[in-house]
Design a protein around this motif. Structure first.
Motif, PDB file in Angstrom:
ATOM      1  N   CYS A  58      23.684 -47.026   3.628  1.00  0.00           N
ATOM      2  CA  CYS A  58      24.037 -46.576   2.277  1.00  0.00           C
ATOM      3  C   CYS A  58      23.266 -45.322   1.879  1.00  0.00           C
ATOM      4  O   CYS A  58      22.058 -45.224   2.151  1.00  0.00           O
ATOM      5  N   PRO A  59      23.925 -44.386   1.220  1.00  0.00           N
ATOM      6  CA  PRO A  59      23.250 -43.180   0.730  1.00  0.00           C
ATOM      7  C   PRO A  59      22.499 -43.469  -0.568  1.00  0.00           C
ATOM      8  O   PRO A  59      22.897 -43.057  -1.649  1.00  0.00           O
ATOM      9  N   TYR A  60      21.439 -44.211  -0.421  1.00  0.00           N
ATOM     10  CA  TYR A  60      20.609 -44.585  -1.577  1.00  0.00           C
ATOM     11  C   TYR A  60      19.161 -44.661  -1.114  1.00  0.00           C
ATOM     12  O   TYR A  60      18.855 -45.308  -0.102  1.00  0.00           O
ATOM     13  N   ILE A  61      18.273 -44.002  -1.846  1.00  0.00           N
ATOM     14  CA  ILE A  61      16.842 -44.008  -1.503  1.00  0.00           C
ATOM     15  C   ILE A  61      16.028 -44.313  -2.751  1.00  0.00           C
ATOM     16  O   ILE A  61      16.180 -43.655  -3.786  1.00  0.00           O
ATOM     17  N   HIS A  62      15.183 -45.341  -2.650  1.00  0.00           N
ATOM     18  CA  HIS A  62      14.213 -45.601  -3.711  1.00  0.00           C
ATOM     19  C   HIS A  62      12.961 -44.818  -3.362  1.00  0.00           C
ATOM     20  O   HIS A  62      12.320 -45.078  -2.342  1.00  0.00           O
ATOM     21  N   LEU A  63      12.636 -43.841  -4.187  1.00  0.00           N
ATOM     22  CA  LEU A  63      11.549 -42.910  -3.879  1.00  0.00           C
ATOM     23  C   LEU A  63      10.533 -42.903  -5.024  1.00  0.00           C
ATOM     24  O   LEU A  63      10.560 -42.018  -5.884  1.00  0.00           O
ATOM     25  N   PRO A  64       9.655 -43.912  -5.060  1.00  0.00           N
ATOM     26  CA  PRO A  64       8.693 -44.003  -6.163  1.00  0.00           C
ATOM     27  C   PRO A  64       7.883 -42.721  -6.299  1.00  0.00           C
ATOM     28  O   PRO A  64       7.403 -42.176  -5.312  1.00  0.00           O
ATOM     29  N   VAL A  65       7.753 -42.260  -7.535  1.00  0.00           N
ATOM     30  CA  VAL A  65       6.953 -41.060  -7.764  1.00  0.00           C
ATOM     31  C   VAL A  65       5.677 -41.401  -8.535  1.00  0.00           C
ATOM     32  O   VAL A  65       4.633 -40.823  -8.311  1.00  0.00           O
ATOM     33  N   ILE A  97      19.234 -41.664  -5.966  1.00  0.00           N
ATOM     34  CA  ILE A  97      17.769 -41.741  -5.876  1.00  0.00           C
ATOM     35  C   ILE A  97      17.249 -42.485  -7.096  1.00  0.00           C
ATOM     36  O   ILE A  97      17.641 -42.193  -8.226  1.00  0.00           O
ATOM     37  N   SER A  98      16.373 -43.458  -6.862  1.00  0.00           N
ATOM     38  CA  SER A  98      15.738 -44.177  -7.967  1.00  0.00           C
ATOM     39  C   SER A  98      14.227 -43.990  -7.897  1.00  0.00           C
ATOM     40  O   SER A  98      13.687 -43.530  -6.883  1.00  0.00           O
ATOM     41  N   GLN A  99      13.563 -44.357  -8.991  1.00  0.00           N
ATOM     42  CA  GLN A  99      12.133 -44.072  -9.120  1.00  0.00           C
ATOM     43  C   GLN A  99      11.341 -45.262  -9.646  1.00  0.00           C
ATOM     44  O   GLN A  99      11.915 -46.183 -10.234  1.00  0.00           O
ATOM     45  N   ASP A 100      10.035 -45.210  -9.446  1.00  0.00           N
ATOM     46  CA  ASP A 100       9.047 -46.004 -10.179  1.00  0.00           C
ATOM     47  C   ASP A 100       8.174 -45.007 -10.930  1.00  0.00           C
ATOM     48  O   ASP A 100       7.727 -44.013 -10.339  1.00  0.00           O
ATOM     49  N   ILE A 101       7.913 -45.262 -12.199  1.00  0.00           N
ATOM     50  CA  ILE A 101       7.021 -44.400 -12.978  1.00  0.00           C
ATOM     51  C   ILE A 101       6.082 -45.270 -13.798  1.00  0.00           C
ATOM     52  O   ILE A 101       6.501 -46.259 -14.403  1.00  0.00           O
ATOM     53  N   TYR A 116      17.242 -38.886 -11.902  1.00  0.00           N
ATOM     54  CA  TYR A 116      17.362 -40.110 -11.114  1.00  0.00           C
ATOM     55  C   TYR A 116      18.563 -40.941 -11.555  1.00  0.00           C
ATOM     56  O   TYR A 116      18.922 -40.962 -12.735  1.00  0.00           O
ATOM     57  N   ASP A 117      19.146 -41.668 -10.593  1.00  0.00           N
ATOM     58  CA  ASP A 117      20.257 -42.563 -10.923  1.00  0.00           C
ATOM     59  C   ASP A 117      19.771 -43.742 -11.755  1.00  0.00           C
ATOM     60  O   ASP A 117      20.446 -44.177 -12.682  1.00  0.00           O
ATOM     61  N   PHE A 118      18.640 -44.301 -11.416  1.00  0.00           N
ATOM     62  CA  PHE A 118      18.017 -45.340 -12.232  1.00  0.00           C
ATOM     63  C   PHE A 118      16.558 -45.452 -11.847  1.00  0.00           C
ATOM     64  O   PHE A 118      16.090 -44.744 -10.942  1.00  0.00           O
ATOM     65  N   GLY A 119      15.826 -46.308 -12.562  1.00  0.00           N
ATOM     66  CA  GLY A 119      14.402 -46.385 -12.286  1.00  0.00           C
ATOM     67  C   GLY A 119      13.746 -47.627 -12.849  1.00  0.00           C
ATOM     68  O   GLY A 119      14.356 -48.397 -13.596  1.00  0.00           O
ATOM     69  N   TYR A 120      12.492 -47.784 -12.460  1.00  0.00           N
ATOM     70  CA  TYR A 120      11.661 -48.911 -12.873  1.00  0.00           C
ATOM     71  C   TYR A 120      10.415 -48.324 -13.524  1.00  0.00           C
ATOM     72  O   TYR A 120       9.633 -47.645 -12.866  1.00  0.00           O
ATOM     73  N   GLN A 129      19.533 -41.388 -20.354  1.00  0.00           N
ATOM     74  CA  GLN A 129      20.396 -40.205 -20.400  1.00  0.00           C
ATOM     75  C   GLN A 129      20.842 -39.803 -18.996  1.00  0.00           C
ATOM     76  O   GLN A 129      22.015 -39.512 -18.748  1.00  0.00           O
ATOM     77  N   HIS A 130      19.873 -39.790 -18.073  1.00  0.00           N
ATOM     78  CA  HIS A 130      20.174 -39.361 -16.708  1.00  0.00           C
ATOM     79  C   HIS A 130      21.060 -40.367 -15.988  1.00  0.00           C
ATOM     80  O   HIS A 130      21.953 -39.982 -15.220  1.00  0.00           O
ATOM     81  N   SER A 131      20.820 -41.660 -16.220  1.00  0.00           N
ATOM     82  CA  SER A 131      21.674 -42.683 -15.609  1.00  0.00           C
ATOM     83  C   SER A 131      23.111 -42.528 -16.088  1.00  0.00           C
ATOM     84  O   SER A 131      24.065 -42.633 -15.303  1.00  0.00           O
ATOM     85  N   MET A 132      23.283 -42.269 -17.376  1.00  0.00           N
ATOM     86  CA  MET A 132      24.625 -42.064 -17.921  1.00  0.00           C
ATOM     87  C   MET A 132      25.272 -40.836 -17.281  1.00  0.00           C
ATOM     88  O   MET A 132      26.452 -40.866 -16.887  1.00  0.00           O
ATOM     89  N   TYR A 133      24.507 -39.777 -17.138  1.00  0.00           N
ATOM     90  CA  TYR A 133      25.008 -38.555 -16.497  1.00  0.00           C
ATOM     91  C   TYR A 133      25.472 -38.837 -15.070  1.00  0.00           C
ATOM     92  O   TYR A 133      26.568 -38.423 -14.663  1.00  0.00           O
ATOM     93  N   ARG A 134      24.644 -39.552 -14.304  1.00  0.00           N
ATOM     94  CA  ARG A 134      25.011 -39.871 -12.919  1.00  0.00           C
ATOM     95  C   ARG A 134      26.223 -40.790 -12.864  1.00  0.00           C
ATOM     96  O   ARG A 134      27.119 -40.613 -12.031  1.00  0.00           O
TER      97      ARG A 134
END
Length: 199
Positions: free
Chosen positions: A16-23, A59-63, A87-91, A129-134
Motif C-alpha cells: 500500500c502507498p501509505y507511510i506513517h512517518l512520525p516527526v 503520509i501520517s504523523q505523530d506530533i 499530512y493525510d492524518f495524524g496522532y 484542515q489538511h485531512s479534509m483537503y486530502r
C-alpha cells in the motif's frame, strides 16, 4: 526509511502507498532534545523523496505538543512543517513526563499545561484542515476498498480501507463479507472518513 524502501513500495501493487512517518516536532532544536537522530531539513528531504517516488502516497504523523523547552517559535516551526507536508492524518498528544525516560531524568517539564493544550488544539485544528483537503482529492474516484467490519453508526454499512489506509463507509452489497475487496466510487467525505457506494 531509505530510497530503496520507497522504490520497493512504488514497484509492487500489493504494497500500500501509505507511510506513517512520525516527526514529533517541526523544530530542529526540539528534535535534537528528543534525540530523534534527524533535523527538520532531513525530514523535509525525505518527504520530498516520498512525493517524487510515490506520488499517490498517504503520509501520517505523530506530533507531541509542549516538549520541555518548546517555545512559540518551535511550535510555529511545527505548524509550518505541517503546512508543507499536509499530512493525510495524524496522532497528536501533549507531552507528559514518563518516569525513567531520558527526558524525565534530564529535562524540566517547563511548558505550562494551558500552553500545551492551546498548542495541541492548534495542531489538531490544522490537521483537520489538511485531512479534509486530502480527502477531497478522492471525491468521484473509483477505489478498491478492503472490508473490515460493520460501521459503528449503521448495521447496514461496512467500514473498509482504501490503499492509502483511509476509512471508507458504504452500504453493504448483497453477499459481501469482512475481508472482501470491493470497488467503491467516493461520493462524499469529512476530515476523518470517506463515503461511497459500490460500483
Amino acid at each position: 526509511m531509505t530510497e530503496d524502501v520507497l522504490h520497493t513500495i512504488a514497484s509492487y501493487s500489493n504494497v500500500c502507498p501509505y507511510i506513517h512517518l512520525p516527526v514529533q516536532s517541526g523544530s530542529s532544536k526540539i528534535l535534537k532534545a528528543m534525540n530523534r537522530g534527524y533535523d527538520r531539513e532531513q525530514y523535509i528531504d525525505l518527504i520530498d523523496k516520498i512525493r517524487a517516488i510515490i506520488p499517490n502516497c498517504a503520509i501520517s504523523q505523530d506530533i507531541i505538543s509542549g516538549f520541555p523547552g518548546e517555545t512559540e517559535k518551535d511550535h510555529d516551526d511545527t505548524l509550518s512543517l505541517m503546512e508543507y507536508v499536509k499530512y493525510d492524518f495524524g496522532y497528536m498528544f501533549k507531552y507528559s513526563e514518563r518516569p525513567g525516560t531520558p527526558a524525565a531524568k534530564k529535562l524540566l517539564d517547563d511548558v505550562d499545561d494551558s500552553v500545551k493544550t492551546r498548542r495541541l488544539n492548534e495542531i489538531i485544528a490544522l490537521q483537520n484542515q489538511h485531512s479534509m483537503y486530502r480527502h477531497q482529492q478522492h471525491l468521484n474516484r473509483e477505489e478498491e476498498v478492503l472490508i473490515e467490519h460493520t460501521s459503528k453508526k449503521s448495521v447496514d454499512h461496512w467500514l473498509g480501507r482504501n490503499e492509502q489506509n483511509t476509512a471508507v463507509i458504504f452500504p453493504k452489497p448483497e453477499h459481501s463479507k469482512s475481508g472482501d475487496l470491493v470497488h467503491i466510487k467516493i461520493t462524499d467525505c469529512n476530515s476523518a472518513t470517506l463515503f461511497g457506494e459500490v460500483i
